[in-house]
Scaffold this motif. Structure first.
Motif, short mmCIF file in Angstrom:
data_model
loop_
_atom_site.label_atom_id
_atom_site.label_comp_id
_atom_site.label_asym_id
_atom_site.label_seq_id
_atom_site.Cartn_x
_atom_site.Cartn_y
_atom_site.Cartn_z
N GLY A 8 5.45 -5.54 -0.47
CA GLY A 8 5.10 -4.66 0.63
C GLY A 8 3.60 -4.53 0.76
N ASN A 9 3.16 -3.83 1.81
CA ASN A 9 1.74 -3.62 2.02
C ASN A 9 1.39 -2.17 1.72
OD1 ASN A 9 2.71 -5.73 4.24
ND2 ASN A 9 0.63 -6.21 3.59
N ILE A 60 3.80 2.71 0.44
CA ILE A 60 3.88 1.25 0.60
C ILE A 60 4.88 0.94 1.71
CG2 ILE A 60 4.32 -0.96 -0.53
CD1 ILE A 60 3.89 0.46 -3.21
N GLU A 61 4.46 0.11 2.65
CA GLU A 61 5.36 -0.29 3.72
C GLU A 61 6.00 -1.62 3.32
OE1 GLU A 61 3.64 -1.43 7.45
OE2 GLU A 61 5.39 -0.73 8.57
N ASN A 121 12.10 3.73 8.07
CA ASN A 121 10.75 3.25 8.37
C ASN A 121 10.23 2.25 7.34
OD1 ASN A 121 10.19 4.98 10.74
ND2 ASN A 121 10.52 6.60 9.24
N ASN A 122 11.12 1.79 6.46
CA ASN A 122 10.75 0.82 5.43
C ASN A 122 9.61 1.28 4.53
OD1 ASN A 122 12.62 -1.19 6.33
ND2 ASN A 122 11.25 -1.55 8.04
N LEU A 123 9.63 2.54 4.14
CA LEU A 123 8.54 3.08 3.32
C LEU A 123 9.01 3.43 1.92
CD1 LEU A 123 6.84 5.52 5.85
CD2 LEU A 123 6.22 3.17 5.33
N VAL A 124 8.14 3.16 0.95
CA VAL A 124 8.35 3.60 -0.42
C VAL A 124 7.19 4.52 -0.78
CG1 VAL A 124 8.61 2.90 -2.82
CG2 VAL A 124 9.46 1.43 -1.01
N VAL A 125 7.49 5.67 -1.34
CA VAL A 125 6.45 6.62 -1.72
C VAL A 125 6.45 6.74 -3.24
CG1 VAL A 125 5.57 8.95 -1.44
CG2 VAL A 125 6.80 7.85 0.43
N LEU A 126 5.33 6.38 -3.86
CA LEU A 126 5.22 6.40 -5.31
C LEU A 126 4.21 7.44 -5.75
CD1 LEU A 126 4.96 2.56 -5.98
CD2 LEU A 126 7.02 3.95 -6.02
#
Lengths: 201, 129
Positions: free
Chosen positions: A6-7, A26-27, A179-184
């Motif tokens: 991801g970006n 991260i998208e 929304n294809n998001l990951v939050v770390l």
């Protein structure tokens, strides 16, 4: 669990109950399988996936690989260990992540060019005044006849960047499949927009 | 890009605004604090000397300064922290800059910020002098 690419979008903060949590977003646009490699044909098992942001064009030889799989042009092609759904055209999304488990993130660091020892290795530097001449020089780099050489790995000025760094054991704060998001929780290497790999053991 | 960041932070924004207060105002900040397993509201009184990163963003903070027995104390509050229950404006200040760091170098009476008495009054008060 395969590797997801991801970006990095950037950092912000969220409130978990009363506590402010620093997070990186991260998208992860769906990683699309372009090719399945088999032991018989290629000598090892793996899948090749198209990852990152969409691209209007790619180099001609690479374009052929996308066309064959009927997949839109993307930022990069990456090979990952074969998962269960190793079919051409399959989409690997953030839904594969288990929010209860920790993840590791691998990415390239921000390039800093040719850096001196003060910036690169946190040397203290020397006096600015009182007749001092080498303000930011490294100083002595070794002894004399014995050992008669500069030890390998001596910290010196040079190119700082083009390095791969992995940050391990980051907590997954949330996953937004829509929304294809990951939050770390915490920071990850690289500039905003940079391509990173998310691995989960 | 930042649209995606806003999306993530959306749920962390406070539902009800803390109300209108700005740099120079004297305020009472009500915060919930935990002592052991008891929770109570603590009030921090002082002058708002700075606001950071806008009034709406999740990262927004403000700085409140007060002098406690001769010692300056500054607290930074995140605007959107759920721990902050209320900001009470005691007195509106009239100031000419966005950050009142000059108050740090002052002692005694000069640490006071001029009170804001509304537009019309401020104008009539000046020529009368």
């Amino acid at each position: 669990m395969p590797i997801l690419y991801g970006n990095k979008v950037g950092m912000t903060r969220v409130f978990d109950g009363d506590i402010a949590v620093p997070v990186t977003v991260i998208e992860v646009l769906p990683n699309e399988v372009v090719e399945v490699k088999t032991k018989d044909k290629h000598g090892h098992e793996a899948v090749k996936v198209a990852v990152g942001r969409r691209r209007r064009s790619v180099a001609k030889p690479v374009a052929g690989e996308y066309k064959k799989a009927d997949v839109a042009f993307r930022e990069a092609l990456r090979e990952i260990p074969a998962g269960s759904d190793a079919k051409v055209g399959a989409k690997l999304t953030v839904a594969l992540l288990d929010t209860a488990k920790l993840v590791s993130v691998t990415g390239g660091i921000k390039g800093r060019g040719f850096s001196g020892v003060v910036k690169r290795w946190n040397f203290g530097g020397h006096k600015m005044t009182h007749g001092a001449m080498g303000h930011r020089t490294p100083g002595s780099i070794g002894c004399r006849m014995d050992p008669g050489k500069v030890f390998k790995g001596k910290k010196m000025a040079g190119h700082w960047g083009d390095e791969q760094v992995t940050v391990k054991n980051l907590k997954v704060v949330s996953v937004d499949a829509e929304n294809n998001l990951v939050v770390l929780r915490g920071a990850i290497p690289g500039p905003n927009g940079g391509l990173v790999a998310i691995t989960q053991a | 890009m930042s649209k995606l960041l806003d999306l993530v932070a959306k749920n962390s924004l406070r539902k009800e605004s803390l109300g209108d207060f700005d740099v120079g105002d004297t305020v009472n900040v009500h915060t919930r604090i935990k002592e052991g397993d008891k929770e109570r509201v603590q009030v921090f009184n002082g002058t708002v000397i700075a606001r950071f990163r806008g009034h709406g963003a999740v990262n927004a903070t403000f700085v409140v300064r007060r002098v406690v027995s001769g010692e300056g104390v500054e607290r930074i509050f995140p605007v959107h922290s759920p721990r902050i229950t209320r900001v009470e404006v005691i007195r509106q200040g009239q100031v000419r800059r966005a950050k009142l760091y000059y108050l740090r170098d002052r002692v005694g009476k000069s640490t006071k910020v001029k009170e804001y008495l509304g537009e019309a009054e401020a104008e009539t008060a000046a020529p009368a002098k």
